[in-house]
Design a protein around this motif. Structure first.
Motif, mmCIF file in Angstrom:
data_model
loop_
_atom_site.group_PDB
_atom_site.id
_atom_site.type_symbol
_atom_site.label_atom_id
_atom_site.label_comp_id
_atom_site.label_asym_id
_atom_site.label_seq_id
_atom_site.Cartn_x
_atom_site.Cartn_y
_atom_site.Cartn_z
ATOM 1 N N MET A 1 34.654 -10.252 16.180
ATOM 2 C CA MET A 1 33.560 -10.252 17.160
ATOM 3 C C MET A 1 33.542 -8.894 17.874
ATOM 4 S SD MET A 1 33.059 -12.708 20.471
ATOM 5 C CE MET A 1 33.451 -14.143 19.489
ATOM 6 N N LEU A 2 32.336 -8.418 18.159
ATOM 7 C CA LEU A 2 32.204 -7.155 18.871
ATOM 8 C C LEU A 2 32.637 -7.316 20.321
ATOM 9 C CD1 LEU A 2 28.726 -6.005 17.551
ATOM 10 C CD2 LEU A 2 30.960 -5.125 16.872
ATOM 11 N N GLU A 3 33.337 -6.310 20.826
ATOM 12 C CA GLU A 3 33.723 -6.297 22.229
ATOM 13 C C GLU A 3 32.527 -5.874 23.080
ATOM 14 O OE1 GLU A 3 36.528 -7.407 23.339
ATOM 15 O OE2 GLU A 3 37.239 -7.803 21.298
ATOM 16 N N PRO A 4 32.494 -6.285 24.360
ATOM 17 C CA PRO A 4 31.347 -5.956 25.215
ATOM 18 C C PRO A 4 31.056 -4.467 25.286
ATOM 19 C CG PRO A 4 32.702 -7.637 26.239
ATOM 20 C CD PRO A 4 33.458 -7.168 25.028
ATOM 21 N N ASP A 5 32.101 -3.607 25.273
ATOM 22 C CA ASP A 5 31.849 -2.182 25.393
ATOM 23 C C ASP A 5 31.396 -1.560 24.079
ATOM 24 O OD1 ASP A 5 34.212 -2.553 24.118
ATOM 25 O OD2 ASP A 5 35.259 -0.904 25.121
ATOM 26 N N GLN A 6 31.423 -2.327 22.997
ATOM 27 C CA GLN A 6 30.956 -1.813 21.717
ATOM 28 C C GLN A 6 29.474 -2.074 21.516
ATOM 29 O OE1 GLN A 6 34.091 -3.999 19.396
ATOM 30 N NE2 GLN A 6 34.177 -2.070 18.295
ATOM 31 N N LEU A 7 28.953 -3.083 22.177
ATOM 32 C CA LEU A 7 27.574 -3.505 21.973
ATOM 33 C C LEU A 7 26.731 -3.146 23.193
ATOM 34 C CD1 LEU A 7 25.631 -5.057 20.103
ATOM 35 C CD2 LEU A 7 26.292 -7.140 21.296
ATOM 36 N N ARG A 8 25.684 -2.351 22.975
ATOM 37 C CA ARG A 8 24.805 -1.952 24.081
ATOM 38 C C ARG A 8 23.702 -2.997 24.228
ATOM 39 N NH1 ARG A 8 25.204 2.843 21.233
ATOM 40 N NH2 ARG A 8 23.027 2.810 20.645
ATOM 41 N N TYR A 9 23.886 -3.966 25.171
ATOM 42 C CA TYR A 9 22.896 -5.009 25.380
ATOM 43 C C TYR A 9 21.686 -4.456 26.129
ATOM 44 C CZ TYR A 9 26.537 -8.314 24.057
ATOM 45 O OH TYR A 9 27.500 -8.998 23.385
ATOM 46 N N HIS A 10 20.542 -5.134 25.937
ATOM 47 C CA HIS A 10 19.344 -4.683 26.638
ATOM 48 C C HIS A 10 19.289 -5.301 28.039
ATOM 49 C CE1 HIS A 10 18.110 -8.471 24.631
ATOM 50 N NE2 HIS A 10 17.386 -8.663 25.716
ATOM 51 N N VAL A 79 17.992 -0.797 5.693
ATOM 52 C CA VAL A 79 19.284 -1.448 5.939
ATOM 53 C C VAL A 79 20.152 -1.210 4.709
ATOM 54 C CG1 VAL A 79 20.479 -3.623 6.368
ATOM 55 C CG2 VAL A 79 18.228 -3.202 7.399
ATOM 56 N N ILE A 80 21.242 -0.455 4.883
ATOM 57 C CA ILE A 80 22.081 -0.069 3.750
ATOM 58 C C ILE A 80 23.379 -0.859 3.669
ATOM 59 C CG2 ILE A 80 21.127 2.255 3.630
ATOM 60 C CD1 ILE A 80 23.543 3.245 5.188
ATOM 61 N N ASP A 81 23.705 -1.592 4.726
ATOM 62 C CA ASP A 81 24.922 -2.411 4.720
ATOM 63 C C ASP A 81 24.784 -3.463 5.812
ATOM 64 O OD1 ASP A 81 27.405 -3.358 4.051
ATOM 65 O OD2 ASP A 81 28.538 -1.711 4.945
ATOM 66 N N VAL A 82 25.480 -4.576 5.624
ATOM 67 C CA VAL A 82 25.450 -5.641 6.620
ATOM 68 C C VAL A 82 26.896 -6.081 6.833
ATOM 69 C CG1 VAL A 82 24.464 -7.862 7.283
ATOM 70 C CG2 VAL A 82 23.210 -6.353 5.715
ATOM 71 N N VAL A 83 27.352 -6.034 8.099
ATOM 72 C CA VAL A 83 28.752 -6.273 8.411
ATOM 73 C C VAL A 83 28.887 -7.489 9.331
ATOM 74 C CG1 VAL A 83 30.863 -5.278 9.362
ATOM 75 C CG2 VAL A 83 29.188 -3.792 8.220
ATOM 76 N N ASP A 84 29.792 -8.401 8.940
ATOM 77 C CA ASP A 84 30.071 -9.591 9.743
ATOM 78 C C ASP A 84 31.100 -9.230 10.804
ATOM 79 O OD1 ASP A 84 30.734 -12.065 10.780
ATOM 80 O OD2 ASP A 84 30.523 -13.069 8.848
ATOM 81 N N GLN A 85 30.725 -9.353 12.068
ATOM 82 C CA GLN A 85 31.631 -9.063 13.175
ATOM 83 C C GLN A 85 31.891 -10.324 13.986
ATOM 84 O OE1 GLN A 85 33.176 -6.029 14.219
ATOM 85 N NE2 GLN A 85 32.679 -5.443 12.127
ATOM 86 N N GLY A 86 32.292 -11.385 13.294
ATOM 87 C CA GLY A 86 32.593 -12.640 13.977
ATOM 88 C C GLY A 86 31.341 -13.429 14.275
ATOM 89 N N GLU A 87 30.900 -13.391 15.531
ATOM 90 C CA GLU A 87 29.699 -14.133 15.909
ATOM 91 C C GLU A 87 28.439 -13.304 15.734
ATOM 92 O OE1 GLU A 87 30.261 -15.578 19.839
ATOM 93 O OE2 GLU A 87 31.548 -17.229 19.223
ATOM 94 N N GLU A 88 28.591 -11.991 15.642
ATOM 95 C CA GLU A 88 27.431 -11.116 15.477
ATOM 96 C C GLU A 88 27.399 -10.526 14.075
ATOM 97 O OE1 GLU A 88 29.624 -10.442 17.980
ATOM 98 O OE2 GLU A 88 28.581 -11.219 19.740
#
Length: 436
Positions: A1-10, A79-88
């Motif tokens: 899963m992505l950490e909060p500081d890795q994902l720039r939420y709107h 879209v050149i790749d799709v990565v599973d990051q847990g819930e995202e």
């Protein structure tokens, strides 16, 4: 899963954070036939120097469970790749951060359907083939991998026979031709013990089951066909032993068709060259192999006769230094085996002879140094260290004989001259410690 500081939420204009979903809704879980969709941009992320977009829902499948990821586009971005990051799920795009859609924006996505359906055929075919090996051979699948050209499964046996492979392949294709329905179900992990899964799952929580009517049931998160008939055909191409396991290489559907077309094209061209039908290939090839073997024997005799003549000619050019004879020369297009044979012929019957030979090839040269057994004070292996470096080559050997390859053709003469100088140093045959 992505950490909060890795994902720039709107966020909203007044700085308040807008609520975003805790996970990406995976449309392909319930309907792998969806090709286009609309979603809201949750945010952006950097993964290993690549730019990715996270959406609130998607039909893009990430690489997982041996299956390759989908490709396609999101609002014109490839879209050149799709990565599973847990819930995202992160959609890696060919764009910089400045080209990404704004958080909160609605975007349209489209997958490459031909690629998706190919993956569905291969993955469904894998389920069928794996169960077929269980029933026909008693062999279980331990791993699955899908590449661009083919797929493989690793079985827990070392060496399946041709008959066993054909039995599993025939059973698998019977299931395909019967066009059995395939169902997707969601159950708790605790319930799997009652469901006779082909391979128990170690996952917890909710399991996604893929069931092929009256044939196979497995926990799997991949994309599959709705009926076995859509797989088209399953063909095992080859197998190899890998770490005491049998790795089965196979193709399904359109891949099997292309493989058959390619092989048919090869057979057609071979048939034209050999002027025989497909059924006559084995006999025609056996005849050709017998002819080649006979020609090689004849060529070998001719080459040996030629080397004998060359050896006799070389001996006539012997240089005598005190009580030793030195034979040197450069030939064209002799390989190392032939060069060694030539040296043996020159040394035959001589007790005081040294040979310094080289051969010019198309790209590189060879050097061979050898001596009669009675000249014990010469070490040809030590001598070669200096000689090979003169021709920018590499080599070594024993006291009696040494060889070098990768030599520069324009330096072969210099290398033999260096060898001659070392052999005849101080009017004798000392190699000492002289070096270039």
């Amino acid at each position: 899963m992505l950490e909060p500081d890795q994902l720039r939420y709107h966020g909203s204009e007044d700085g308040e954070t807008i609520r975003v979903p805790k996970m990406t809704q995976r449309i392909y879980y319930t309907d792998p036939y969806v090709k286009t969709f609309s979603a809201r941009v949750v945010g952006a992320v950097e993964l290993d120097g690549r730019t990715g977009v996270v959406l609130d829902q998607t039909c893009f499948y990430p690489e997982s469970g041996g299956q390759r990821p989908d490709t396609g586009e999101i609002d014109g971005l490839a879209v050149i790749d799709v990565v599973d990051q847990g819930e995202e799920i992160v959609h890696v795009v060919e764009a910089g951060a400045q080209d990404l859609p704004e958080p909160g924006t609605r975007v349209d996505g489209r997958i490459d359907w031909s690629r998706r359906f190919d993956h569905m055929q291969q993955h469904t075919g894998q389920h069928i083939l794996s169960q077929a090996f269980v029933q026909a051979v008693g062999a279980s699948t331990e791993s699955f991998h899908m590449s661009e050209e083919s797929s493989t499964i690793d079985l827990d046996i070392e060496a399946p026979s041709r008959e066993e492979i054909e039995a599993a392949e025939s059973l698998a294709n019977r299931i395909v031709f019967e066009d059995r329905p395939i169902r997707v179900d969601f159950v708790s992990a605790e319930a799997q013990s009652e469901l006779a899964l082909r391979k128990p799952s170690e996952r917890t929580g909710t399991l996604r089951l893929i069931s092929i009517e009256r044939f196979d049931r497995s926990a799997c998160g991949g994309t599959h066909c709705a009926r076995t008939g859509e797989v088209g055909l399953i063909k095992v191409r080859r197998w190899e032993r890998v770490r005491q396991k049998a790795r089965i290489d196979f193709v399904c559907g359109y891949r099997a068709l292309r493989d058959y077309q390619n092989k048919t094209d090869v057979l057609d061209r071979l048939g034209q060259q050999l002027s025989v039908s497909e059924r006559e290939f084995p006999a025609a090839l056996e005849r050709q192999q017998a002819t080649v073997r006979e020609l090689r024997r004849r060529l070998g005799r001719l080459q040996d006769g030629m080397l004998e003549l060359e050896a006799a000619k070389a001996v006539r050019t012997t240089t005598r230094i005190r009580d030793r004879e030195i034979v040197r020369g450069v030939w064209d297009d002799l390989d190392m085996k032939q060069l060694n044979r030539l040296a043996s012929l020159i040394l035959a019957g001589a007790s005081n002879r040294v040979v310094l030979l080289a051969s010019r090839g198309e790209q590189q040269g060879l050097v061979l140094l050898a001596r009669s057994g009675d000249i014990d004070e010469l070490d040809m292996g030590e001598l070669m260290k200096s000689v090979a470096s003169t021709a920018d080559g590499r080599g070594g050997g024993s006291r009696d004989r040494a060889q070098a390859g990768g030599c520069r053709i324009d330096k072969l003469e210099s290398a033999l001259e260096r060898a001659f100088e070392l052999v005849t140093a101080n009017g004798g045959l000392e190699t000492g410690g002289t070096s270039c």
